[in-house]
Design an enzyme around this catalytic site. Structure first.
Site, PDB file in Angstrom:
ATOM      1  N   GLU A 128      -0.778 -18.404   3.379  1.00 37.32           N
ATOM      2  CA  GLU A 128      -0.632 -19.386   2.298  1.00 37.32           C
ATOM      3  C   GLU A 128       0.824 -19.750   2.091  1.00 37.32           C
ATOM      4  OE1 GLU A 128      -3.333 -20.776   1.808  1.00 37.32           O
ATOM      5  OE2 GLU A 128      -4.120 -20.202  -0.162  1.00 37.32           O
ATOM      6  N   THR A 181       0.199 -31.173  -2.337  1.00 39.27           N
ATOM      7  CA  THR A 181       0.350 -29.960  -3.146  1.00 39.27           C
ATOM      8  C   THR A 181       1.638 -30.037  -3.971  1.00 39.27           C
ATOM      9  OG1 THR A 181      -0.810 -28.730  -1.448  1.00 39.27           O
ATOM     10  CG2 THR A 181       0.391 -27.434  -3.054  1.00 39.27           C
TER      11      THR A 181
END
Lengths: 309, 309
Positions: A128, A181
């Site tokens: 991640e 994001t």
């Protein structure tokens, strides 16, 4: 074991009130990945289908995770990985998390199952971090543990698995628009009024209690996000319409999946979920935006082994 | 019924992470109150023992609540109330809440039990508003429902009763210093960093889950308050010492009860609670501040009927 084929689920992070703390795993949407021992040491991603993603192990979430695991536990074999993305990256359904968690699980199996679920979560967080910039645990923990997971703490990492009412269903719509994001993070308030934070944690408490007691009314009442949703929904076309229609059709609640643009709705059973699915579909039909729909049970076991030898 | 005598429990609000949302009721500390039907309409507080509080029904929490109930439900009799305060007002253990909730319960019994626990909580909140300036529900809901309660929402009011592990014990120390509610409110931050709010609601989720599953480790890990405690502890002499000693002696967690100055500790059983009690007592002995100590089970049934006829 020389070969393993697994299914790593898509995940809905945040789940309305639980920003950066809650996640849940889907039963029918996710990545299929294979892991094969090879004679040549090191990690290779030999094939990715279903999406245009880098084979480079330094930038692909699965590669980053696998390399970190082999650094921690050196072995005399190499690992070839293939990934079939079962859904679109960038949807807000934990695409990098599915690959990262899948890699952690698959590599661990080839290593002889030496790492705990918590350690697998920690390895996955490296994936991640490499792909999203933040070692966030909500999606990867949901993929690994299954069901609802609560990231109670980061230091030390503490994951709590929360029970799931058996009939609970997820309906989701993925409008084919890009939400970066970075943008999704930038619209967030840096500070929140204390009284709003109190409202939010009271709802987190209610949601957790409702899940423990199969109290659908309490789950429904608690699926409220007064902090992140108001900021982020501006990035998602027709969010308010979808939410309103979902609730009108009987959904327990609806909100943004992760950082979007996917919008999820929780429903108390199959029949309601089907109505909610069709209602959202109808509402979005004339909006000149392509979209995918999902109807899924909640995956309660995490990553699944499909084949091994 | 013409007469009822009840016990209304002291309560610990906030319980570390759950500021303004969580409360719990004590088994052995609280007010004893009587309610008698009289021929003269209206509400009278005829006697208060154990503390110096106003008999005036417009300013006493019990009086305010009783009057509001009789306004809502007019009857052809009056009600005389007596209150024996079993603990010191201003301790942070919900003194006005015990009287307010006790009045709601007692008057409701004389009216023929016509109001729900939620309605009794709403009436009690009027007593809190009259005496503390805010119609806060965390203490009164805990007194009425018993056990742990979560004030999930104010509009509409929604109270969730959370199960309590049977062996859980509360140890508390009340240093005889005054903490004005106004001061305790003024030291609070108006805004909190989003990341701190996330940490706090993750702990609320963990605490609620731990209570549902009797997971003492999870309860212990979740009893963390990074928002209110750091601000308020400055008002409580030797807070850090008491907390450190309580944890060292085996308490699951410790924090400020309500707005203080009482400091509470949760313990997993009687034996641990006794050690924690003595440890805190020893630590405070030479501090030149008078103090009371409490060791109590958690009251799981709320207000109790002691006598009626």
């Amino acid at each position: 074991m020389n070969y393993i084929k697994i299914f790593s689920p898509a995940t809905v992070a945040n789940v309305s009130c639980g920003f950066d703390a809650l996640g849940l795993a889907l039963e029918t949407v996710g990545d299929t990945m294979t892991f094969s021992k090879t004679d040549t040491k090191g990690v290779k991603i030999t094939k990715i289908t279903g999406a245009d993603l880098p084979l480079d192990t330094q930038t692909n979430a699965a590669g980053v995770v696998a390399i970190a695991m082999l650094e921690k536990q050196p072995v005399d074999f190499g690992i070839d990985i293939t990934i079939h993305k079962g859904y679109t990256p960038g949807s807000g359904l934990g695409s990098s998390a599915a690959s990262a968690a899948g890699a952690a699980f698959g590599v661990n199996q080839l290593l002889g199952d030496i790492f705990s679920p918590l350690e697998l979560t920690q390895f996955s967080m490296l994936g991640e971090e490499a792909t999203c910039g933040t070692p966030i645990a909500d999606n990867v923990s949901a993929a690994i543990y299954g069901g609802f997971t609560l990231v109670r703490s980061y230091e030390p990492l503490s994951i709590v698995k929360i029970p799931v009412p058996a009939d609970l269903r997820v309906v989701a719509i993925h409008p084919q628009v890009e939400v970066k994001t970075k943008d999704a993070r930038e619209v967030l308030p840096k500070e929140v009024p204390l009284k709003d934070a109190v409202t939010q944690w009271a709802n987190v408490g209610g949601l957790i209690s409702g899940l423990h007691t199969n109290d659908y009314q309490l789950i429904s009442d608690s699926l409220i996000d007064i902090i992140v949703e108001p900021a982020r929904k501006t990035l998602i076309p027709h969010f308010d319409l979808v939410k309103k229609e979902a609730l009108k059709a009987g959904a327990l609640g609806a909100g943004i999946s992760g950082s979007g643009p996917t919008i999820f709705a929780l429903c108390k059973d199959d029949a309601t979920a089907e109505i909610v699915y069709k209602t959202i579909q109808n509402a979005y039909q004339d909006k000149q935006i392509d979209f995918n729909m999902i109807l899924s049970k909640i995956n309660t076991e995490g990553i699944k082994i499909l084949e091994q030898h």
